[in-house]
Each structure stands twice: as C-alpha cells, then as structure tokens.
Design a protein around this motif. Structure first.
Motif, PDB file in Angstrom:
ATOM      1  N   PHE A  35      -0.059   2.445 -13.443  1.00 48.24           N
ATOM      2  CA  PHE A  35      -0.845   1.496 -12.639  1.00 48.24           C
ATOM      3  C   PHE A  35      -1.064   2.022 -11.232  1.00 48.24           C
ATOM      4  CE2 PHE A  35      -1.840  -2.593 -14.694  1.00 48.24           C
ATOM      5  CZ  PHE A  35      -1.248  -2.405 -15.936  1.00 48.24           C
ATOM      6  N   GLU A  36      -0.082   2.732 -10.670  1.00 54.20           N
ATOM      7  CA  GLU A  36      -0.250   3.302  -9.327  1.00 54.20           C
ATOM      8  C   GLU A  36      -1.317   4.391  -9.338  1.00 54.20           C
ATOM      9  OE1 GLU A  36       4.272   2.644  -7.470  1.00 54.20           O
ATOM     10  OE2 GLU A  36       3.606   4.644  -8.091  1.00 54.20           O
ATOM     11  N   ALA A  37      -1.250   5.261 -10.366  1.00 55.35           N
ATOM     12  CA  ALA A  37      -2.224   6.360 -10.442  1.00 55.35           C
ATOM     13  C   ALA A  37      -3.636   5.800 -10.600  1.00 55.35           C
ATOM     14  CB  ALA A  37      -1.866   7.271 -11.613  1.00 55.35           C
ATOM     15  N   ARG A  38      -3.787   4.808 -11.453  1.00 58.08           N
ATOM     16  CA  ARG A  38      -5.132   4.203 -11.670  1.00 58.08           C
ATOM     17  C   ARG A  38      -5.675   3.641 -10.362  1.00 58.08           C
ATOM     18  NH1 ARG A  38      -5.401  -1.972 -13.315  1.00 58.08           N
ATOM     19  NH2 ARG A  38      -7.654  -2.316 -13.639  1.00 58.08           N
ATOM     20  N   ALA A  39      -4.841   2.832  -9.678  1.00 61.30           N
ATOM     21  CA  ALA A  39      -5.309   2.166  -8.450  1.00 61.30           C
ATOM     22  C   ALA A  39      -5.640   3.202  -7.378  1.00 61.30           C
ATOM     23  CB  ALA A  39      -4.251   1.183  -7.954  1.00 61.30           C
ATOM     24  N   LEU A  40      -4.752   4.162  -7.181  1.00 62.31           N
ATOM     25  CA  LEU A  40      -4.989   5.139  -6.114  1.00 62.31           C
ATOM     26  C   LEU A  40      -6.217   5.983  -6.410  1.00 62.31           C
ATOM     27  CD1 LEU A  40      -4.049   6.463  -3.467  1.00 62.31           C
ATOM     28  CD2 LEU A  40      -2.823   8.125  -4.878  1.00 62.31           C
TER      29      LEU A  40
ATOM     30  N   PHE B 176      -8.286   3.588 -16.715  1.00 60.33           N
ATOM     31  CA  PHE B 176      -7.177   4.537 -16.865  1.00 60.33           C
ATOM     32  C   PHE B 176      -7.683   5.870 -17.442  1.00 60.33           C
ATOM     33  CE2 PHE B 176      -3.420   2.076 -15.811  1.00 60.33           C
ATOM     34  CZ  PHE B 176      -3.846   0.764 -15.947  1.00 60.33           C
ATOM     35  N   LEU B 177      -8.654   5.766 -18.356  1.00 58.50           N
ATOM     36  CA  LEU B 177      -9.187   6.999 -18.962  1.00 58.50           C
ATOM     37  C   LEU B 177     -10.105   7.707 -17.982  1.00 58.50           C
ATOM     38  CD1 LEU B 177     -10.003   5.700 -22.587  1.00 58.50           C
ATOM     39  CD2 LEU B 177      -7.956   6.938 -21.789  1.00 58.50           C
ATOM     40  N   ALA B 178     -10.969   6.934 -17.307  1.00 55.52           N
ATOM     41  CA  ALA B 178     -11.947   7.552 -16.387  1.00 55.52           C
ATOM     42  C   ALA B 178     -11.248   8.256 -15.230  1.00 55.52           C
ATOM     43  CB  ALA B 178     -12.895   6.469 -15.848  1.00 55.52           C
ATOM     44  N   THR B 179     -10.106   7.745 -14.812  1.00 57.58           N
ATOM     45  CA  THR B 179      -9.388   8.387 -13.698  1.00 57.58           C
ATOM     46  C   THR B 179      -8.402   9.438 -14.201  1.00 57.58           C
ATOM     47  OG1 THR B 179      -7.741   6.602 -13.813  1.00 57.58           O
ATOM     48  CG2 THR B 179      -9.541   6.336 -12.201  1.00 57.58           C
ATOM     49  N   GLY B 180      -8.333   9.613 -15.530  1.00 52.64           N
ATOM     50  CA  GLY B 180      -7.397  10.609 -16.060  1.00 52.64           C
ATOM     51  C   GLY B 180      -5.948  10.185 -15.921  1.00 52.64           C
ATOM     52  N   SER B 181      -5.729   8.873 -15.676  1.00 51.89           N
ATOM     53  CA  SER B 181      -4.344   8.392 -15.520  1.00 51.89           C
ATOM     54  C   SER B 181      -3.639   8.321 -16.874  1.00 51.89           C
ATOM     55  CB  SER B 181      -4.355   6.996 -14.879  1.00 51.89           C
ATOM     56  OG  SER B 181      -5.123   7.025 -13.686  1.00 51.89           O
ATOM     57  N   LEU B 182      -4.438   8.216 -17.955  1.00 53.66           N
ATOM     58  CA  LEU B 182      -3.881   8.181 -19.316  1.00 53.66           C
ATOM     59  C   LEU B 182      -4.772   9.002 -20.236  1.00 53.66           C
ATOM     60  CD1 LEU B 182      -3.071   4.397 -20.026  1.00 53.66           C
ATOM     61  CD2 LEU B 182      -1.530   6.194 -19.202  1.00 53.66           C
ATOM     62  N   THR B 183      -4.213   9.394 -21.381  1.00 55.63           N
ATOM     63  CA  THR B 183      -5.053   9.996 -22.421  1.00 55.63           C
ATOM     64  C   THR B 183      -5.409   8.907 -23.429  1.00 55.63           C
ATOM     65  OG1 THR B 183      -3.155  10.440 -23.849  1.00 55.63           O
ATOM     66  CG2 THR B 183      -3.727  12.136 -22.208  1.00 55.63           C
TER      67      THR B 183
ATOM     68  N   GLN C  23      -0.358  12.923  -3.067  1.00 57.42           N
ATOM     69  CA  GLN C  23      -0.305  14.268  -3.665  1.00 57.42           C
ATOM     70  C   GLN C  23       0.154  14.191  -5.122  1.00 57.42           C
ATOM     71  OE1 GLN C  23      -1.614  16.656  -2.181  1.00 57.42           O
ATOM     72  NE2 GLN C  23      -1.821  15.636  -0.192  1.00 57.42           N
ATOM     73  N   HIS C  24       1.212  13.415  -5.329  1.00 56.44           N
ATOM     74  CA  HIS C  24       1.781  13.324  -6.682  1.00 56.44           C
ATOM     75  C   HIS C  24       0.859  12.531  -7.612  1.00 56.44           C
ATOM     76  CE1 HIS C  24       4.477  12.548 -10.009  1.00 56.44           C
ATOM     77  NE2 HIS C  24       4.360  11.231  -9.814  1.00 56.44           N
ATOM     78  N   LEU C  25       0.431  11.365  -7.134  1.00 61.76           N
ATOM     79  CA  LEU C  25      -0.310  10.452  -8.017  1.00 61.76           C
ATOM     80  C   LEU C  25      -1.694  10.962  -8.392  1.00 61.76           C
ATOM     81  CD1 LEU C  25       0.730   6.993  -6.489  1.00 61.76           C
ATOM     82  CD2 LEU C  25       1.365   7.904  -8.742  1.00 61.76           C
ATOM     83  N   MET C  26      -2.256  11.837  -7.542  1.00 61.93           N
ATOM     84  CA  MET C  26      -3.601  12.326  -7.868  1.00 61.93           C
ATOM     85  C   MET C  26      -3.574  13.344  -8.996  1.00 61.93           C
ATOM     86  SD  MET C  26      -5.792  10.661  -6.251  1.00 61.93           S
ATOM     87  CE  MET C  26      -7.279  11.611  -6.530  1.00 61.93           C
TER      88      MET C  26
ATOM     89  N   MET D 291       0.836  -1.207   0.000  1.00 65.58           N
ATOM     90  CA  MET D 291       0.000   0.000   0.000  1.00 65.58           C
ATOM     91  C   MET D 291       0.868   1.253   0.000  1.00 65.58           C
ATOM     92  SD  MET D 291      -3.398  -0.914   0.733  1.00 65.58           S
ATOM     93  CE  MET D 291      -4.162  -2.514   1.034  1.00 65.58           C
ATOM     94  N   ALA D 292       2.197   1.101   0.036  1.00 64.74           N
ATOM     95  CA  ALA D 292       3.098   2.252   0.207  1.00 64.74           C
ATOM     96  C   ALA D 292       2.871   3.324  -0.860  1.00 64.74           C
ATOM     97  CB  ALA D 292       4.538   1.772   0.207  1.00 64.74           C
ATOM     98  N   TYR D 293       2.535   2.894  -2.076  1.00 67.36           N
ATOM     99  CA  TYR D 293       2.364   3.867  -3.173  1.00 67.36           C
ATOM    100  C   TYR D 293       1.275   4.880  -2.831  1.00 67.36           C
ATOM    101  CZ  TYR D 293      -1.902   1.421  -4.621  1.00 67.36           C
ATOM    102  OH  TYR D 293      -3.157   0.867  -4.670  1.00 67.36           O
ATOM    103  N   MET D 294       0.355   4.500  -1.933  1.00 66.07           N
ATOM    104  CA  MET D 294      -0.745   5.413  -1.613  1.00 66.07           C
ATOM    105  C   MET D 294      -0.244   6.611  -0.813  1.00 66.07           C
ATOM    106  SD  MET D 294      -3.633   2.532  -0.785  1.00 66.07           S
ATOM    107  CE  MET D 294      -5.126   3.389  -1.182  1.00 66.07           C
ATOM    108  N   GLY D 295       0.962   6.476  -0.277  1.00 69.01           N
ATOM    109  CA  GLY D 295       1.578   7.596   0.445  1.00 69.01           C
ATOM    110  C   GLY D 295       1.976   8.716  -0.504  1.00 69.01           C
ATOM    111  N   LYS D 296       2.056   8.400  -1.816  1.00 63.67           N
ATOM    112  CA  LYS D 296       2.420   9.427  -2.814  1.00 63.67           C
ATOM    113  C   LYS D 296       1.158  10.095  -3.355  1.00 63.67           C
ATOM    114  CE  LYS D 296       4.666   6.337  -5.332  1.00 63.67           C
ATOM    115  NZ  LYS D 296       5.463   5.739  -6.442  1.00 63.67           N
TER     116      LYS D 296
END
Ligand SMILES: CC/C=C\C/C=C\C/C=C\C/C=C\C/C=C\C/C=C\CCC(=O)SCCNC(=O)CCNC(=O)[C@H](O)C(C)(C)COP(=O)(O)OP(=O)(O)OC[C@H]1O[C@@H](n2cnc3c(N)ncnc32)[C@H](O)[C@@H]1OP(=O)(O)O
Ligand SMILES: Cc1cc2nc3c(=O)[nH]c(=O)nc-3n(C[C@H](O)[C@H](O)[C@H](O)COP(=O)(O)OP(=O)(O)OC[C@H]3O[C@@H](n4cnc5c(N)ncnc54)[C@H](O)[C@@H]3O)c2cc1C
Length: 560
Positions: A383-388, A467-474, A358-361, A351-356
């Motif tokens: 993948f981190e941005a999508r999951a978070l 990935f698209l719905a969360t804006g993690s990718l175009t 601010q950045h990942l959002m 779950m450590a990636y969730m500590g980022k």
C-alpha cells in the motif's frame, strides 16, 4: 456547529458571553457559511460585513441573489442566531471571509428581525428522511450588529476601524469544518455498521434454493457471492471505527498544540480529516445501497430501515465539504510533500512513508503464496509503494506542464486517485496497528485480524489496476491476494452474526424488521404491512371514482 465556531474563533470574552446561552438553549444557533452561489469556494462568498466607524457597528448585507445564505441546517425555522461568514470590509478594503454572530429572530416571539428574510429551502432527497431538518435560506438587508459580534480570536477590527491580523494561521477560520469532518468519520462507521448489521442478520435467516430431498434451502449468507459483497463492508465498518478513533486522537492532539501556538500538525490534521471524511463517506454511502441490494426485494421496503438510512446518509458525501474538493486538498498536500523530498526535509505523520522514497520506488513485493498475504508487513509495503508511486507519477506529470497550477488542473483526475491511495493506506495502517494491540476477549483478536486482512485485500483487489500500473505488484501476486480473500471469507462466515451483534444495536435503534435480533423476520414483515395506511380500507379510495367506471366501461366494450 454554532458552538464549535464560537469556541474556535471567538475570544475568551465572546465565549463567556455566548456559549452559556447556547448550552442552556436560551438561544439556538446555526452555522451560516454556504450561499446559493458558493459552497465549496469559501473565499468566493459574497455576503458583506462593512464596518461603520460612526456607529461602531458592522452592516451585514446580501448584495446579490447568489449571496443568499442557503443550506445551513436549523436556519429556516429553528435558529434565533447564526454564525454568519461574510466578507469583512473596513476602510474601503475587503479583508476576506470572517465569522460574525448575528441574531436572526426575536427572543420574544421568534419573528425575524428587521432586515432579515428567513425560510426553509424545501424538500430534499428521498422520502423526506432529511426533511426533519430545516435547511434554510437567509437574506440580509443592511442589518447592523455591534463590532464585538465579529468573532475576534483570529483577527480584529479596532474601534477606529483598523484591521488587525493575529499571529495565528488564517486557516483556523476553517477550524469548525475540521472538527466536524473528524466526527463524520466516526459517524460513517456507525451508519455503515447499522446497514451491515441489518444485511448480515437478514442474510443469515433468508434461505433461497439448494433444498435437497425437501430439506431446508440454503442460507444466502452461505453463497460466495453474498460473502464477497457483504464481508468487505463488515470489515470496512470496523476499519472506519478504528481509523475514526485514531482521527479523534489526532484532532485532540492538534487542538492541544494550537493552545500553545504550535501549528506544526495543522496541515496533517487538515489532510487527514478532509481525506478520511471523503473516503469513508463515499464508501459508506455506496455500502448502504449495497446492503439494500443484499436484502433483495425486502431491502426496498421502508420497514427494512435501509432506504431511510441511505437517504439520510448520502448527503455526507457533500456536506462538510464535497468529497472531490476535499480529496484535491489532500492531493495538493501530497504534491507539496513530494516536491520537498529532494530538499532533505523528512515528511512526518501519515506522510512519513514518503521519506522511504528510494526504497519504495524500486521495492519488489516478496509475496509468493496466498498465505504470504496474511503478513501485515507485505500488505503495508504494497500500500505504501502504490500510494507513493502514484503521487510521484502525478508530480512528474505536473512538472512537465507549462505551469504548476495548469498541470495540477490537467492531472486532477489522477491526483484524486493518488489522494484516495494515500488515505486508504492510512486506514489499512491504523487497522494493522489496532490488531497489534492487546485485545481482550477470547478469539476477538483473531477475528479482527481476519477483518483487517479482508479490508486490506479487498481494497487491493478493487484497486488492483493501481498496484499493477505502478509495478507495486505482479498479476500473480494480485491473483494470490484474491485467492487469500476467498479463504478469509470462509473464516469470517461462522462469526459473521456475532461480529454484527457486537455492535450491540437495539432493535429500536436499528429500525429494521429485517435486522431484528431474534431473526423473526417474516411475521414482522407481515405485521408491518397491515400498518400501511392503504390497508385502512379493504376497498381502496378511488375505486368508485376511477376503477369502477373503467372496469364497467371495459366490460361494456367487451360485450359490443
Ligand atoms: C436514519 C439514519 C440516521 C442517521 C444516519 C447516520 C449518520 C448520519 C451522519 C452524520 C450525522 C451527524 C452529523 C452530521 C454533521 C454535520 C453535517 C451537517 C451539516 C454540514 C455543515 C456544512 O456543510 S458547513 C459548510 C461546509 N463547507 C465546506 O466544507 C467548504 C469546503 N471548502 C473549503 O474548505 C475551502 O474553500 C477550500 C479548502 C476548498 C479552499 O480553501 P481556500 O480557498 O482558502 O484555498 P486553498 O486551497 O489555497 O487553501 C489555503 C491554505 O489553507 C489550507 N487549508 C485549507 N483548508 C484548511 C483547513 N480546514 N484546515 C487547515 N488548513 C486548511 C490549505 O491546505 C492551504 O494551505 P497552503 O499551505 O497550501 O497555503
Ligand atoms: C444536507 C446538507 C446540510 C448542509 N448543512 C450546511 C450547514 O449547516 N452550513 C453550511 O454552511 N452549509 C451546509 N451545507 C452546504 C454544504 O456544505 C455544501 O453544499 C458543500 O460544501 C458542497 O458545496 P457546493 O454545494 O457549492 O458544491 P459544488 O462545489 O458546487 O459542487 C458541484 C460539483 O463541482 C465540483 N467542484 C467544485 N469545485 C471544484 C474544483 N475546484 N475542482 C474540481 N471539481 C470541483 C464538485 O466536486 C461537485 O461535483 C449543507 C449541505 C447539505 C446537502
């Protein structure tokens, strides 16, 4: 499961008494938890274990039809003993579910003991593949066992009938299931690699269409559609192997920590075993069926080995925890972690990636070309941005509900997808870490890197909506990922057969005329057909009783 249950929930003394008997097969044990009326909901189990201080015994009883134990493997005919999970009642109070060792059958003549009703629950899915397992039904009519047959590592009942809870988390009661779930992840890789081995080898020898001037037809393995269906499954077999190896390390590490009463990673172990069991078994069951279809008509023959593999494998999506129920467990832990992000408590482990946060959002994927998708850093961050973002979206929606539990219930479909996203991130992460290691063998590392990218980009393509719905990718970056995937398939193709030969399965183990190492499929199919009992007679049974009268009658009618 009888043995790990005693190891995990029995005292040293109880282990010394019972484990040698089990190891030497002087007793045969099963894990009797599920009942006719409850399986997922362990705390809803109805079997009772009532302490009788007059005799220093527990009275095991099945108070209702739905309390009948139902499903335990080995219960119906083979087992002499069971670890039975029942409601512990002492001094008139119900203390919930505990484990008890109960003898079911005589060690003299294997007959059920007084008060014990036993049987098999009947035929199961498929052509009987799982019918070699006597999943059983068990009812108790006030069966008495000594107090010392309550598994007492986690809690005890004194001679006077006092209930004592040890200073260990009560969740350790579920420890056996954690152990089996982690083993099932490795089993997923084995089952999937068997199916993929059959499908790749057969696709290499099967030729269909494409002949030029009478020349050879085209190997179906050369068709892009065959590759786009098959190579992600090949990559998944490797992915699940590597994440299964890591999970075994995690489980071992947690077990060692438990020995010194360090419970800090218990939740991580639960989330990872539950989530990886759910995601890998669902993917594997679907993949075995896809491998059957990839083999065309011959995939439907029992001699292909695929129908039985499917029939034996698919209950893995249910046993050891229904996959949806387990993913909702992961979702609960994700929501708890998200709620703690504002407290400054840093998430750890997977779950450590969730500590980022601010950045990942707000991060923007930097991929500009198809080749950029070969950079593991871009894959990892996407993948981190999508999951978070999926987890945070769920938490925000739940927060708008009248109460947390209601919100969780209403949003459970979305929570399921957020849990899958988190688990797929773990699988991708562990594959990337694996291919970063020193890997012996000429060109092996490059092949594994290809498979790692195939697994990641195929998963991204399949879940592009997230990935698209969360804006993690175009959309453009999604298209570039798909473009790169096609290039990767071309790189995997020359080594596809070698990558399944690497599983090193014997023809006997594979059990498939389509997956033979020598590729000599057609003679083997033809030879296998004549073994069919129907071919023992040239004129089929029933001709004289049924076909002949029918044919004669129709002939007569036609002359009228
Ligand atoms: C030819 C072909 C040949 C071969 C084919 C190839 C391969 C075949 C593949 C494999 C074969 C090999 C092996 C097969 C092995 C086994 C299969 C055989 C048999 C299967 C056996 C069974 O099925 S045993 C029964 C399984 N049953 C379950 O899993 C039940 C699921 N339910 C639960 O676990 C619980 O009820 C629950 C977790 C869903 C709910 O628990 P509860 O009611 O207590 O409520 P909470 O959700 O609130 O949880 C309370 C807190 O406890 C934490 N928790 C929950 N579970 C655990 C855990 N396990 N460990 C640690 N912590 C746990 C939870 O997080 C809550 O914590 P809080 O901090 O929030 O309080
Ligand atoms: C081959 C096989 C071997 C087995 N071996 C054993 C064994 O050795 N020992 C043993 O004790 N058990 C064994 N089991 C039983 C198995 O563990 C249970 O069947 C499994 O845990 C699923 O529980 P269930 O049957 O109650 O499913 P249910 O929970 O009744 O599932 C039915 C549906 O309800 C849904 N559902 C349930 N709860 C929720 C919820 N809270 N939120 C959303 N959806 C929900 C599920 O997702 C599913 O779609 C075996 C089962 C099989 C098939």
């Amino acid at each position: 499961m009888f043995v790990p249950a005693i190891k995990g929930q029995g005292t040293e003394e109880q282990q010394k008494k019972w484990l040698p008997l089990a190891y030497k097969f002087q007793i045969i044990g099963c894990y009797a938890q599920t009942e006719l009326g409850h399986g997922s909901n362990v705390q809803g189990l109805e079997t009772t274990a009532t302490f009788d201080p007059m005799t220093d015994e527990f009275v095991i009883h099945s108070p209702t039809l739905t309390s009948s134990k139902w499903w335990p493997g080995g219960l119906g005919k083979a087992s002499t003993h069971a670890v039975v999970y029942a409601r512990l009642i002492t001094e008139g109070k119900d203390y919930g579910i505990h484990g008890f060792i109960v003898q079911l059958r005589s060690l003299e003549d294997h007959s059920p003991l007084p008060g014990v009703t036993l049987g098999d629950i009947g035929g199961k899915f498929g052509s009987g593949a799982y019918n070699s397992m006597d999943n059983g039904v068990l009812r108790f009519d006030h069966v008495r066992i000594p107090r010392d047959q309550m598994l007492m590592r986690l809690s005890q009942v004194t001679r006077e009938g006092k209930y004592v809870q040890s200073d260990v988390p009560k969740q350790l009661l579920y420890g056996t299931m954690v152990y089996v779930r982690q083993s099932i992840v490795a089993d997923a890789s084995k089952a999937l690699s068997r199916a993929v081995c059959i499908a790749v080898r057969y696709s290499a020898i099967r030729k269909q269409f494409g002949s030029q001037d009478g020349g050879p037809e085209t190997q179906v393995l050369n068709y892009r559609t065959q590759q786009s269906r098959l190579f992600p499954l090949l990559a998944s077999a490797y992915a699940f192997r590597f994440v299964g190896d890591w999970l075994n390390w995690l489980y071992t590490d947690v077990t060692q920590k438990l020995e010194v009463k360090d419970y800090s990673t218990l939740q991580e172990a639960h989330a990872c075993t539950a989530g990886l069991k759910a995601v890998t078994t669902s993917a594997t069951a679907d993949a075995i069926e896809e491998c059957r279809k990839l083999c065309g008509g011959h995939g439907y023959l029992n001699s292909s080995g695929l129908p039985e593999l499917f029939a034996v494998y698919v209950p893995a999506c249910t046993y050891e925890g229904d996959n949806v129920v387990l993913l909702l467990q992961v979702a609960r832990i994700l929501m708890k972690t998200v709620s703690q992000l504002t407290s400054g408590k840093q998430p750890v482990g997977t779950m450590a990636y969730m500590g980022k946060v601010q950045h990942l959002m707000q991060s923007k994927c930097a991929v500009k070309t198809a080749e950029d998708w070969l950079n593991p850093a871009f894959i990892q961050e996407a993948f981190e941005a999508r999951a978070l973002r999926m987890a945070v979206n769920c938490a925000q929606n739940i927060g708008q509900a009248s109460n947390q539990e209601e919100g969780f219930y209403e949003r459970s479909p979305d929570l399921l997808e957020a849990a899958v996203a988190h688990i797929q991130l773990i699988i991708v992460t562990k594959f990337i870490e694996k291919v970063h290691q020193d890997i012996p063998g000429h060109g092996v590392k490059e092949q594994l890197q290809n498979l790692c990218n195939v697994y990641a980009l195929y998963t991204l393509h399949k879940h592009l909506g997230d990935f698209l719905a969360t804006g993690s990718l175009t959309p453009k970056q999604g298209a570039l990922a798909n473009e790169q995937l096609g290039k990767l398939y071309a790189q995997v193709r020359p080594n596809a057969v070698a990558l399944v030969d690497a599983f090193n399965y014997t023809d006997h183990y594979l059990g498939s005329v389509l997956g033979r190492y020598d590729g000599n499929v057609y003679p083997a199919l033809y030879e296998e057909a004549w073994k069919d009992p129907l071919n023992e007679t040239v004129v089929p049974e029933g001709y004289h009783e049924y076909l002949r009268p029918l044919l004669k009658q129709q002939l007569k009618l036609s002359r009228l």
